[in-house]
Design a protein around this motif. Structure first.
Motif, PDB file in Angstrom:
ATOM      1  N   GLU A   1       0.831  -1.207   0.000  1.00 49.61           N
ATOM      2  CA  GLU A   1       0.000   0.000   0.000  1.00 49.61           C
ATOM      3  C   GLU A   1       0.868   1.261   0.000  1.00 49.61           C
ATOM      4  OE1 GLU A   1      -3.258   0.223  -0.391  1.00 49.61           O
ATOM      5  OE2 GLU A   1      -3.200  -1.959  -0.681  1.00 49.61           O
ATOM      6  N   PRO A   2       0.615   2.203  -0.917  1.00 48.56           N
ATOM      7  CA  PRO A   2       1.430   3.419  -0.998  1.00 48.56           C
ATOM      8  C   PRO A   2       1.490   4.228   0.290  1.00 48.56           C
ATOM      9  CG  PRO A   2       0.128   3.166  -2.994  1.00 48.56           C
ATOM     10  CD  PRO A   2      -0.343   2.108  -2.042  1.00 48.56           C
TER      11      PRO A   2
ATOM     12  N   GLY B   1      -4.371   6.219  -7.692  1.00 48.15           N
ATOM     13  CA  GLY B   1      -5.444   7.073  -7.200  1.00 48.15           C
ATOM     14  C   GLY B   1      -5.459   7.264  -5.700  1.00 48.15           C
ATOM     15  N   VAL B   2      -4.393   6.837  -5.038  1.00 47.48           N
ATOM     16  CA  VAL B   2      -4.302   6.975  -3.577  1.00 47.48           C
ATOM     17  C   VAL B   2      -3.767   8.352  -3.199  1.00 47.48           C
ATOM     18  CG1 VAL B   2      -3.268   6.010  -1.481  1.00 47.48           C
ATOM     19  CG2 VAL B   2      -3.954   4.496  -3.347  1.00 47.48           C
ATOM     20  N   PHE B   3      -2.866   8.887  -4.020  1.00 47.22           N
ATOM     21  CA  PHE B   3      -2.333  10.234  -3.822  1.00 47.22           C
ATOM     22  C   PHE B   3      -2.869  11.127  -4.942  1.00 47.22           C
ATOM     23  CE2 PHE B   3       1.736   8.028  -2.083  1.00 47.22           C
ATOM     24  CZ  PHE B   3       1.094   7.758  -0.886  1.00 47.22           C
ATOM     25  N   THR B   4      -3.174  12.359  -4.601  1.00 48.47           N
ATOM     26  CA  THR B   4      -3.813  13.254  -5.570  1.00 48.47           C
ATOM     27  C   THR B   4      -2.950  14.432  -5.984  1.00 48.47           C
ATOM     28  OG1 THR B   4      -4.866  14.520  -3.787  1.00 48.47           O
ATOM     29  CG2 THR B   4      -6.099  12.637  -4.691  1.00 48.47           C
TER      30      THR B   4
ATOM     31  N   ALA C   1       4.876   8.275  -7.037  1.00 48.84           N
ATOM     32  CA  ALA C   1       4.337   8.077  -8.386  1.00 48.84           C
ATOM     33  C   ALA C   1       3.356   6.907  -8.420  1.00 48.84           C
ATOM     34  CB  ALA C   1       5.475   7.844  -9.373  1.00 48.84           C
ATOM     35  N   ASP C   2       3.683   5.834  -7.708  1.00 48.84           N
ATOM     36  CA  ASP C   2       2.797   4.674  -7.653  1.00 48.84           C
ATOM     37  C   ASP C   2       1.477   5.036  -6.977  1.00 48.84           C
ATOM     38  OD1 ASP C   2       2.138   1.803  -7.817  1.00 48.84           O
ATOM     39  OD2 ASP C   2       2.365   1.862  -5.635  1.00 48.84           O
TER      40      ASP C   2
END
Length: 204
Positions: A88-89, A151-154, A145-146
């Motif tokens: 998980e990022p 879609g976990v980081f915006t 970047a991942d």
């Protein structure tokens, strides 16, 4: 019999390489690389200059060893932390921040030296060291970047965010005080929160 102030052969042997490096960090942190001589390091370590030269060819090699060992240890810890963090990022970014912050608070003088005296390294050592620092930065870049891709980081600026996080975490060595109101663990937790805010973590 009172001491003459000249390190004995037995004392010089006992101090060894680790003691010389510790002394070098101490003196260079106070006076800078160019303001420090081999004799200064030897005196701080309690050895003769000849004993120092038994372990290191020059002051430049002392600095290079300090910086090489530091970046090697940081990379090893970071790779281990990522391997243990899962997929998980958010967890991976938290793990990166934990390592980066706590590593730079273990030996603040040493890590500050590594940051401030990069310019004092001679080529080709400087370029090799910069390449290893870039490896560390790329680990942050990849996680951010991942997270964006999934879609976990915006954040619309993932590279800039990753770079800012590294600079933020590295900078703790310049201001943290054990006498302050925050301990190392709390600083680390706050920086994890800040890092997640910087990347626009969703629901974290």
């Amino acid at each position: 019999m009172p001491s003459s102030g000249v390190p004995t052969r037995a004392a010089s042997v006992a101090v060894g390489e680790a003691g010389i490096l510790e002394a070098a960090i101490s003196v260079m942190a106070e006076h800078g690389y160019h303001g420090t001589s081999v004799r200064d390091i030897a005196l701080r370590a309690g050895v003769s200059p000849a004993a120092l030269y038994h372990h290191f060819d020059s002051k430049q090699q002392v600095l290079a060893t300090i910086m090489e060992r530091g970046i090697k240890a940081l990379l090893q810890r970071t790779h281990t932390a990522l391997a243990e963090a899962g997929d998980e990022p958010v967890d991976r970014l938290r793990a990166l921040v934990e390592v980066q912050v706590l590593f730079h608070l273990e030996d603040q003088r040493g890590t500050l030296l590594g940051t401030s005296e990069l310019r004092a390294l001679e080529e080709p050592i400087r370029s090799r060291h910069r390449a290893k620092r870039l490896q560390q930065q790329r680990l942050f870049d990849g996680v951010v970047a991942d997270g964006v891709e999934r879609g976990v980081f915006t954040t619309p600026e993932p590279q800039e965010a990753a770079r800012a996080i590294v600079v933020m975490c590295t900078g703790v060595a310049s201001w943290f005080s054990a006498k302050g109101r925050l301990d190392r663990a709390e600083v680390m937790r706050r920086y994890q929160r800040l890092a997640l805010d910087m990347v626009g973590a969703v629901g974290a």
